[in-house]
Design a protein around this motif. Structure first.
Motif, mmCIF file in Angstrom:
data_model
loop_
_atom_site.group_PDB
_atom_site.id
_atom_site.type_symbol
_atom_site.label_atom_id
_atom_site.label_comp_id
_atom_site.label_asym_id
_atom_site.label_seq_id
_atom_site.Cartn_x
_atom_site.Cartn_y
_atom_site.Cartn_z
ATOM 1 N N LEU A 1 37.572 38.902 42.716
ATOM 2 C CA LEU A 1 38.114 39.269 41.403
ATOM 3 C C LEU A 1 38.977 38.181 40.791
ATOM 4 O O LEU A 1 39.924 38.465 40.062
ATOM 5 C CB LEU A 1 38.921 40.578 41.505
ATOM 6 C CG LEU A 1 38.108 41.832 41.767
ATOM 7 C CD1 LEU A 1 39.008 43.052 41.699
ATOM 8 C CD2 LEU A 1 36.958 41.981 40.785
ATOM 9 N N GLN A 2 38.672 36.930 41.100
ATOM 10 C CA GLN A 2 39.396 35.825 40.494
ATOM 11 C C GLN A 2 38.428 35.002 39.655
ATOM 12 O O GLN A 2 37.232 34.956 39.926
ATOM 13 C CB GLN A 2 40.053 34.961 41.560
ATOM 14 C CG GLN A 2 41.153 35.702 42.309
ATOM 15 C CD GLN A 2 41.711 34.894 43.446
ATOM 16 O OE1 GLN A 2 41.543 33.689 43.499
ATOM 17 N NE2 GLN A 2 42.372 35.572 44.372
ATOM 18 N N THR B 1 41.668 44.149 32.047
ATOM 19 C CA THR B 1 42.457 43.042 32.575
ATOM 20 C C THR B 1 41.837 42.574 33.874
ATOM 21 O O THR B 1 41.091 43.304 34.521
ATOM 22 C CB THR B 1 43.923 43.455 32.849
ATOM 23 O OG1 THR B 1 43.944 44.486 33.838
ATOM 24 C CG2 THR B 1 44.608 43.941 31.596
ATOM 25 N N TRP B 2 42.119 41.356 34.248
ATOM 26 C CA TRP B 2 41.680 40.858 35.539
ATOM 27 C C TRP B 2 42.713 39.864 36.052
ATOM 28 O O TRP B 2 43.598 39.418 35.319
ATOM 29 C CB TRP B 2 40.299 40.227 35.465
ATOM 30 C CG TRP B 2 40.221 39.000 34.613
ATOM 31 C CD1 TRP B 2 40.517 37.722 34.979
ATOM 32 C CD2 TRP B 2 39.844 38.953 33.239
ATOM 33 N NE1 TRP B 2 40.335 36.868 33.927
ATOM 34 C CE2 TRP B 2 39.916 37.589 32.851
ATOM 35 C CE3 TRP B 2 39.438 39.908 32.318
ATOM 36 C CZ2 TRP B 2 39.611 37.175 31.561
ATOM 37 C CZ3 TRP B 2 39.126 39.481 31.044
ATOM 38 C CH2 TRP B 2 39.220 38.148 30.673
ATOM 39 N N THR B 3 42.577 39.527 37.302
ATOM 40 C CA THR B 3 43.527 38.621 37.929
ATOM 41 C C THR B 3 42.799 37.384 38.429
ATOM 42 O O THR B 3 41.611 37.416 38.728
ATOM 43 C CB THR B 3 44.219 39.298 39.127
ATOM 44 O OG1 THR B 3 43.219 39.729 40.055
ATOM 45 C CG2 THR B 3 45.039 40.485 38.688
ATOM 46 N N TYR B 4 43.524 36.295 38.504
ATOM 47 C CA TYR B 4 42.992 35.092 39.119
ATOM 48 C C TYR B 4 44.151 34.216 39.560
ATOM 49 O O TYR B 4 45.313 34.465 39.222
ATOM 50 C CB TYR B 4 42.048 34.328 38.176
ATOM 51 C CG TYR B 4 42.634 33.915 36.841
ATOM 52 C CD1 TYR B 4 43.402 32.760 36.722
ATOM 53 C CD2 TYR B 4 42.393 34.669 35.690
ATOM 54 C CE1 TYR B 4 43.921 32.384 35.495
ATOM 55 C CE2 TYR B 4 42.906 34.298 34.468
ATOM 56 C CZ TYR B 4 43.669 33.142 34.368
ATOM 57 O OH TYR B 4 44.170 32.771 33.152
#
Length: 771
Positions: A324-325, A738-741
């Motif tokens: 999920l990055q 939203t997403w994370t990295y």
């Protein structure tokens, strides 16, 4: 390496005296265990609680003895004296230096349980999901013996599941997931939506990796917005550009530059007058540079994989897929376009936090690693942490051979294959540590030509990690792995059940081969430490070439003459000393980068605290509504006549938090741009850091005022009824996704991480794409 008593004697400080006192307490605890064995489980648990007063241990020896007896009853593991000593030093708030295979997992669980019994909440921080889940389940019986609760945070959990786990006394979790949860909680508009509320204590596994190597890695939370992905025509055009003629790269291949000839070629192909016209500089030129960056600097099977039709980033420091990055600022889309995949939308950075700032949120931080001594200065400088060295339970008999140095990369790689063939013929198991996925697969292919079967562990099959590592000590086994740091599974001679232990030991134990030196000697030692566990035999050997990344970087600008033999090997102490010198140079560079970068990041961390406090006040009180009442009392009175009070309070929060969060996001983007160009201040004889601080402080003062003005404007015109504030009608909705990295901004990290900064314009422009 059998013991580090000499180190503390040389240091002559409190650490040595603390160690002596710890050993005395451990000896006393050992004597107390026989009597404690006669107590029932309930009596033993009650005994532990009776030794705690005001969150402090009143009888350290007795407390340690209770933990040891409980460990034997619940896990069937009786701690060795060094493990008991290590537990004691963790409870004192130190980072413990404890060799691979000495039982750090049990030590961490005993310390976490100890802190839990003292009434503290604990986060046991790991480097990945697998270790978090494994350790929580493995150590659950010990923790629950004392009536404490334990759980693990993993990447695929829902917010509700996370909330339930974070409510437990002891929580195991990957450092990235815990950090991302902190960031996600910065977007909540209702307190009950928060998934965590921090903890009193952080016990960090692989402490030097988390606290030093990756300390300045920013964790980023992004929100969806239309992206600037390169168009298909641009992607195809860039594929036909030639290096040296149409574009150039810098020496370490971190930046790519269009030449004037390259720009002319692009302009003709696209039918435009100039890439640098106002019409194109912020759109077309950005897309060209993104496509060029993706094409030339981001390599498949080094920086990313293609998995299930999607781009999966590789975390090169761990040799695993970074779930999920993604890359920010259009780079992700550029790589997707390069690979012919569906292009995803872009994103805006909503919030960010470095691992170092994350760990500073805990009142108490301690940790464990096999290579803490080498990081003593950094741990003291950045965290005020002391290192306690724990002697091995059994003396180390591993043989560490001097490096074999070769003139060229090809000669080195040929020699590596020859050495593996030679050792494999003896039946001695071999663990090969490589730098990236591509190298591991190339080596495995070469060995296959000689009918040598290998188990390859890299980002493509990290799900099989435990099984592959558990088999690595079997007779005749050859295992090729990217980055052994944080793998978390001991390699036992003779296999997981050690049934063939004696046969493998007789063959020489595990042979560790490094295909190159890392930028930090600690990473070398983490690999080397896989052999020689618990008094077992073993050996290690590193191969180096004068063309290696670490050597060319650390020895930049130096002329070195050597006389290789017919196979390219340079058997010279002078050259081996030179390699050591190059590594010391890169280590020094890393420390300087850490020091300078932290000076920039610390101000943001301090400003974040202020934002946190302001958010907390808005979430937990009626402060937002009262602020509007003092500025637009008529509007508040009008709404109070028709809207339920609780709904109005929440509507005021929603409006205020939207503009505060939006302002913080804009502030982060501004400071990012300022930092990218701050070096230009030196030309004007200004100190870049001082100027950065001046701008950051000035802009931050404007942030709150601007956010309040915008919030008041929104509050006066947005429709507010008993369904709340309809912000979406004003185009003020929060991101739908939203997403994370992670952004790895370390310019000296190993081979797989070379692309880290920006595509810079040749003609004096600003960076247009940042990773």
């Amino acid at each position: 390496m059998a013991g580090f008593g000499w180190f503390w004697k040389a240091m002559g400080g409190q650490s040595g005296r603390s160690q002596k006192k710890s050993r005395q307490i451990v000896a006393k605890a050992s004597q107390a265990q026989e009597e404690l064995n006669r107590l029932s489980d309930k009596e033993l648990a009650d005994k532990a609680r009776s030794m705690v007063s005001d969150k402090k241990i009143t009888d350290p020896a007795g407390f340690l003895a209770v933990l040891s007896v409980a460990s034997q009853r619940t896990l069937g593991l009786t701690p060795f004296p060094p493990q008991a000593q290590a537990c004691l030093r963790l409870l004192a708030g130190d980072v413990i230096h404890m060799a691979t295979g000495e039982g750090k997992t049990l030590v961490g669980a005993m310390a976490a349980t100890g802190y839990g019994l003292m009434g503290h909440t604990v986060h046991a921080i790991t480097v990945n999901d697998y270790l978090a889940h494994r350790d929580a389940e493995w150590m659950r019986p010990l923790v629950e013996f004392f009536g404490l609760s334990v759980g693990a945070i993993t990447e695929k959990m829902t917010p509700g599941e996370r909330r339930e786990v974070y409510a437990r006394d002891i929580v195991y979790g990957p450092v990235n997931e815990i950090g991302f949860d902190v960031l996600r909680d910065q977007l909540i508009t209702r307190r009950e939506d928060a998934v965590q509320h921090g903890a009193d204590v952080a016990i960090v596994d692989e402490a030097d990796s988390v606290l030093v190597d990756e300390a300045l890695v920013p964790l980023v939370l992004a929100g969806s917005q239309p992206g600037s992905a390169p168009q298909g025509k641009i992607t195809e055009l860039v594929k036909n550009l030639r290096q040296g003629t149409d574009f150039t790269t810098d020496d370490d291949r971190r930046n790519v530059f269009l030449t004037e000839q390259g720009a002319d070629k692009v302009e003709r192909a696209l039918g435009i007058d100039s890439l640098y016209d106002d019409e194109h500089v912020g759109t077309t030129l950005v897309q060209v540079n993104l496509a060029l960056h993706a094409q030339e600097l981001l390599l498949r099977d080094v920086h990313y994989l293609i998995r299930d039709g999607k781009v999966a980033l590789i975390d090169a420091s761990k040799g695993r897929v970074a779930d999920l990055q993604r890359w920010p600022d259009g780079l992700q889309a550029a790589v997707e376009a390069k690979e012919g995949l569906a292009v995803t939308e872009g994103g805006r950075i909503l919030d960010t936090i470095t691992l170092q700032a994350l760990l500073h949120r805990y009142p108490t931080v301690c940790g464990m690693t096999g290579t803490a001594v080498e990081a003593t200065d950094q741990l003291a400088q950045f965290y005020q942490l002391k290192v306690s060295v724990i002697d091995r339970n059994k003396e180390l008999i591993r043989f560490d051979e001097a490096d074999r140095v070769y003139a060229t990369m090809k000669q080195k790689n040929d020699a590596i294959v020859d050495e593996i063939r030679r050792v494999h013929a003896t039946g001695q198991p071999i663990l090969v540590g490589t730098q990236d996925v591509a190298e591991s697969e190339e080596l495995a292919a070469k060995l296959a030509e000689f009918d040598i079967e290998t188990n390859v562990l890299n980002a493509k099959n990290d799900w099989a990690e435990a099984e592959i590592i558990a088999q690595a000590g079997e007779y005749g086994k050859v295992t090729v792995s990217t980055q052994m740091a944080g793998r978390g599974t001991d390699i036992k001679l003779g296999g997981a059940d050690e049934r063939d232990h004696d046969r493998v030991a007789e063959a020489g134990g595990l042979f560790v081969l490094g295909t190159g030196r890392h930028r930090s000697s600690r990473l070398d030692n983490q690999l080397r430490g896989r052999a020689g566990r618990q008094g077992d035999p073993g050996s290690s050997l590193f191969f180096v070439s004068l063309e290696d990344d670490m050597v060319t970087t650390g020895g930049a600008g130096e002329d070195i003459t050597a006389n290789p033999d017919q196979f390219g090997m340079i058997d010279s102490k002078r050259i081996r000393d030179y390699v050591e010198h190059c590594q010391r140079v890169t280590e020094g560079q890393l420390l300087e980068i850490h020091s300078q970068t932290w000076k920039y990041n610390k101000l943001i961390a301090d400003q974040r605290i202020i934002i946190d406090e302001r958010r907390g006040e808005i979430l937990d009180t009626d402060a937002a509504l009262e602020s509007f009442r003092s500025r637009v009392p008529g509007r508040v009175e009008e709404l109070e006549a028709t809207v339920d009070h609780g709904v109005l309070v929440q509507a005021a929060r929603d409006v205020m938090l939207y503009h505060l969060d939006n302002g913080w996001s804009d502030h982060l983007a501004l400071l990012d741009d300022v930092r990218e160009s701050i070096h230009l201040r030196a030309i004007a004889r200004e100190t870049p850091l001082d100027e950065y601080h001046r701008i950051a402080v000035h802009e931050f003062k404007q942030l709150a005022e601007r956010a309040m003005e915008e919030a008041v404007d929104t509050f006066t015109r947005v429709r507010i009824d008993n369904d709340g504030a309809h912000l979406e009608e004003e185009g003020l909705a929060r991101p739908s996704a939203t997403w994370t990295y992670m952004v790895n901004d370390n310019p000296l990290s190993s081979n797989g991480n070379k692309l880290k900064k920006a595509v810079r314009l040749m003609f004096g422009g600003s960076p247009v794409a940042k990773d």
